[in-house]
Enzyme design. Structure first.
Site, PDB file in Angstrom:
ATOM      1  N   GLY A 187      13.727  16.789  38.382  1.00 42.01           N
ATOM      2  CA  GLY A 187      12.331  16.017  38.774  1.00 42.01           C
ATOM      3  C   GLY A 187      11.050  16.929  38.492  1.00 42.01           C
ATOM      4  N   SER A 188       9.964  16.733  39.279  1.00 42.19           N
ATOM      5  CA  SER A 188       8.612  17.107  39.030  1.00 42.19           C
ATOM      6  C   SER A 188       8.516  18.547  38.833  1.00 42.19           C
ATOM      7  CB  SER A 188       7.691  16.598  39.869  1.00 42.19           C
ATOM      8  OG  SER A 188       7.843  16.996  41.210  1.00 42.19           O
ATOM      9  N   THR A 189       7.596  19.166  38.345  1.00 45.55           N
ATOM     10  CA  THR A 189       7.464  20.527  38.215  1.00 45.55           C
ATOM     11  C   THR A 189       6.896  20.954  39.705  1.00 45.55           C
ATOM     12  OG1 THR A 189       6.609  20.215  35.932  1.00 45.55           O
ATOM     13  CG2 THR A 189       5.721  22.341  37.120  1.00 45.55           C
ATOM     14  N   CYS A 242      10.593  11.892  31.122  1.00 47.23           N
ATOM     15  CA  CYS A 242       9.787  13.137  31.170  1.00 47.23           C
ATOM     16  C   CYS A 242       9.823  13.491  29.598  1.00 47.23           C
ATOM     17  CB  CYS A 242      11.046  14.045  31.793  1.00 47.23           C
ATOM     18  SG  CYS A 242      12.713  14.065  30.996  1.00 47.23           S
ATOM     19  N   GLU A 283       0.826  14.867  33.659  1.00 44.12           N
ATOM     20  CA  GLU A 283       1.990  13.941  33.447  1.00 44.12           C
ATOM     21  C   GLU A 283       1.822  12.749  34.282  1.00 44.12           C
ATOM     22  OE1 GLU A 283       5.870  14.620  35.247  1.00 44.12           O
ATOM     23  OE2 GLU A 283       6.746  14.069  33.205  1.00 44.12           O
ATOM     24  N   LYS A 333      22.493  14.716  45.613  1.00 44.94           N
ATOM     25  CA  LYS A 333      21.544  13.834  46.118  1.00 44.94           C
ATOM     26  C   LYS A 333      20.803  13.010  45.128  1.00 44.94           C
ATOM     27  CE  LYS A 333      17.191  14.236  47.705  1.00 44.94           C
ATOM     28  NZ  LYS A 333      16.660  12.957  47.338  1.00 44.94           N
ATOM     29  N   GLU A 380      15.102  20.598  35.280  1.00 50.37           N
ATOM     30  CA  GLU A 380      14.440  19.805  34.384  1.00 50.37           C
ATOM     31  C   GLU A 380      13.411  19.262  34.621  1.00 50.37           C
ATOM     32  OE1 GLU A 380      16.023  19.598  31.526  1.00 50.37           O
ATOM     33  OE2 GLU A 380      18.007  20.490  31.866  1.00 50.37           O
ATOM     34  N   GLY A 432      10.102  21.334  41.389  1.00 49.51           N
ATOM     35  CA  GLY A 432      10.835  22.597  40.758  1.00 49.51           C
ATOM     36  C   GLY A 432      10.480  23.696  41.537  1.00 49.51           C
TER      37      GLY A 432
END
Ligand code: NAD
Length: 489
Positions: free
Chosen positions: A227-229, A283, A383, A174, A249, A232
């Site tokens: 993607g973002s934490t 990132c 971030e 995706k 990641e 995640g």
């Protein structure tokens, strides 16, 4: 827009079952580039079923044959680097200098690397007790769900697909809803070079629907997520239903440390690349600049001059050094950090607003921004993911290390020094998956890429990625035909 906009499922491009589409925009001027088919749960189900049907034959195919198809794909990408780079620049806002010079060739190089890797991954023979042969096979995991973000869609498609396919997995990928086009073009090339139907399926759509359903899907055996934490954490929760393997990641807050003995010219240029390349939407960006007190003023003088001179403009102009951010919402989020910095007592040393140029007014532009801030400030902890760098001054190596390791993240970081011992000592002590010395942000398909702590787990690239996309199967053979003594009668 002359490019594929439908879902790739089972070897064919098809509309979404409910006919839904979403617009993908040009961040340079906000215009609609294309209406793209929007996958929902039912479409993801079809894609997972297709990948499941394709898996037995694909995983049994000779590894060299899988590699041959990946090498053909690399050739096909190399045959249209200009067009791919243009598509990427239109959809993401990457300056064409970057997408043509880095993203597109690196995409080909990654597929090429994993094409070569397919028949190099070996199992092992373990020296166990006499009378037994024990060997370890590396077997593909099965159907792999892959979810990528919008910041490097073309490159990340190759990072995700390359090792998964080389290892014999089948894929449902995706792309991010903001930037699906270059991945769909890769899908077209995948069909053109002869990958069997269902081996690669591509389902553009929104994270909360298509992404979440893919992460929860019981027919998916591994989910590889970039993607973002925050997302995640949702992926980990969604994976619990069938305890699928998860590779994450996630975000980062890279420390970039300049010691007094560094080559300052190289450090200034490298530090600008570390944060401003791709508008800081990386990132691994060096988003925290730590300066050794004795050279802080001299460094800042040169760095601020460079930051203020960066050429913002139309991504398709070869002279452009920084393009727009990828979406209006993201630009607003980055801009909000300027207000946060001021409220925290930080000082904006450069940038801090949209550029004044009327030609860029309709786009999602933001000036290169440099902010002096303290290590515990939000702008040094969260971030920002934009052309926004915090500057903090340190007195000695111990203080620099404490600041560098003082966030929840552990992805990338770098240091600039002429002291060889310090370079190795400090690199080892940094809590990060990747450390650059007198350089920043170098990546290579052979070198492991990934983070620790809130930056995730698992590694892309190299043999590490092949291990992440395979299961180790241990096989014991009784070669002496001996009888187990425990119940001897
Ligand atoms: P994001 O987490 O919002 O979205 C990433 C992807 O996940 C998108 O495809 C999105 O549609 C999907 N998604 C969103 N919600 C989902 C859900 N509930 N279930 C399943 N999928 C879902 O991140 P973003 O804003 O697109 O990307 C920026 C982030 O990515 C930054 O934090 C950045 O650091 C990180 N990133 C990490 C790496 C790395 O290798 N560590 C590389 C690039 C970007």
């Amino acid at each position: 827009m002359d490019c594929q906009t439908q879902l790739l499922i089972d070897g064919r491009f098809i509309p979404a079952q409910d006919g839904a589409t979403f617009a993908t925009l040009n961040p340079h001027d906000g215009s609609t580039l294309a209406e793209v088919a929007e996958a929902k749960a039912a479409d993801v189900d079809l894609a997972v079923e297709a990948a499941g049907r394709a898996f037995p034959a694909w995983s049994r195919l000779a590894a060299a044959e899988r590699g041959r198809l990946l090498l053909k794909l690399a050739d096909a990408i190399e045959g249209e680097l200009d067009a791919l780079a243009r598509l990427e620049s239109l959809d993401t806002g990457h300056p064409i200098k970057d997408s043509r010079g880095l993203d597109a060739p690196r995409t080909a190089a990654t597929f090429r690397y994993f094409g070569g890797m397919a028949d190099k991954l070996q199992g092992s023979v373990v020296p166990v007790e006499a009378g037994f042969l024990n060997y370890v096979l590396r077997e593909p995991v099965g159907v792999v769900g892959q979810i990528v973000p919008w910041n490097f869609p073309l490159m990340f498609t190759s990072w995700k697909m390359g090792p998964a396919l080389a290892a014999g997995n089948t894929i449902v990928l995706k792309p991010a809803e903001l930037t699906p086009l270059s991945t769909l073009r890769i899908g077209e090339l995948i069909l053109a070079v002869g990958f069997p139907p269902g081996v690669v399926n591509i389902v553009p759509g929104y994270g909360a629907q298509a992404g979440q359903h893919l992460a929860e899907h019981l027919g998916v055996h591994k989910i590889a997520f970039t993607g973002s934490t925050a997302t995640g954490r949702r992926i980990v929760a969604a994976s619990a239903g069938n305890l699928k393997r998860v590779q994450l990641e996630l975000g980062g807050k890279g420390a970039n440390i300049v010691f007094a003995d560094a080559d300052l010219k190289a450090a200034i240029n490298g530090s600008a690349f570390a944060i401003f390349h791709n508008q800081g939407q990386a990132c691994i960006a060096g988003s925290r600049l730590l300066l050794h007190e004795p050279i802080a003023d001299e460094f800042l003088d040169g760095f601020l001059r460079l930051a203020r001179s960066i050429r913002l403009g139309d991504p398709l102009d070869p002279a452009t050094e920084m393009g727009p951010l990828t979406s209006a919402g993201h630009r607003d989020r980055v801009a909000a950090y300027c207000a946060i910095a001021r409220a925290e007592g930080g000082e904006i040393l450069a940038g801090g607003a949209a550029p004044a140029d009327p030609a860029l007014e309709a786009g999602y532009y933001m000036q290169p921004t440099v902010v002096r801030a303290a290590p515990r400030d939000r702008v040094c902890q969260e971030e920002v993911f934009g052309p926004f760098v915090s500057v903090t001054i340190f007195r000695d190596e111990a203080e620099a290390l404490a600041i560098a390791n003082g966030t929840q993240y552990g992805l990338g970081g770098g240091l600039w020094t002429a002291d060889l011992s310090r370079a190795h000592r400090f690199a080892k002590a940094m809590q990060a998956g990747m450390v650059w010395v007198n350089s920043y942000k170098r990546v290579n398909p052979g070198s492991p890429f990934g983070g620790m702590r809130a930056s995730g787990y698992g590694r892309e690239m190299g043999f590490e990625a092949m291990h992440d996309y395979t299961e180790a199967k241990s096989i014991w053979v009784n070669v002496d035909a001996r009888v187990e003594p425990w119940y001897a009668r």
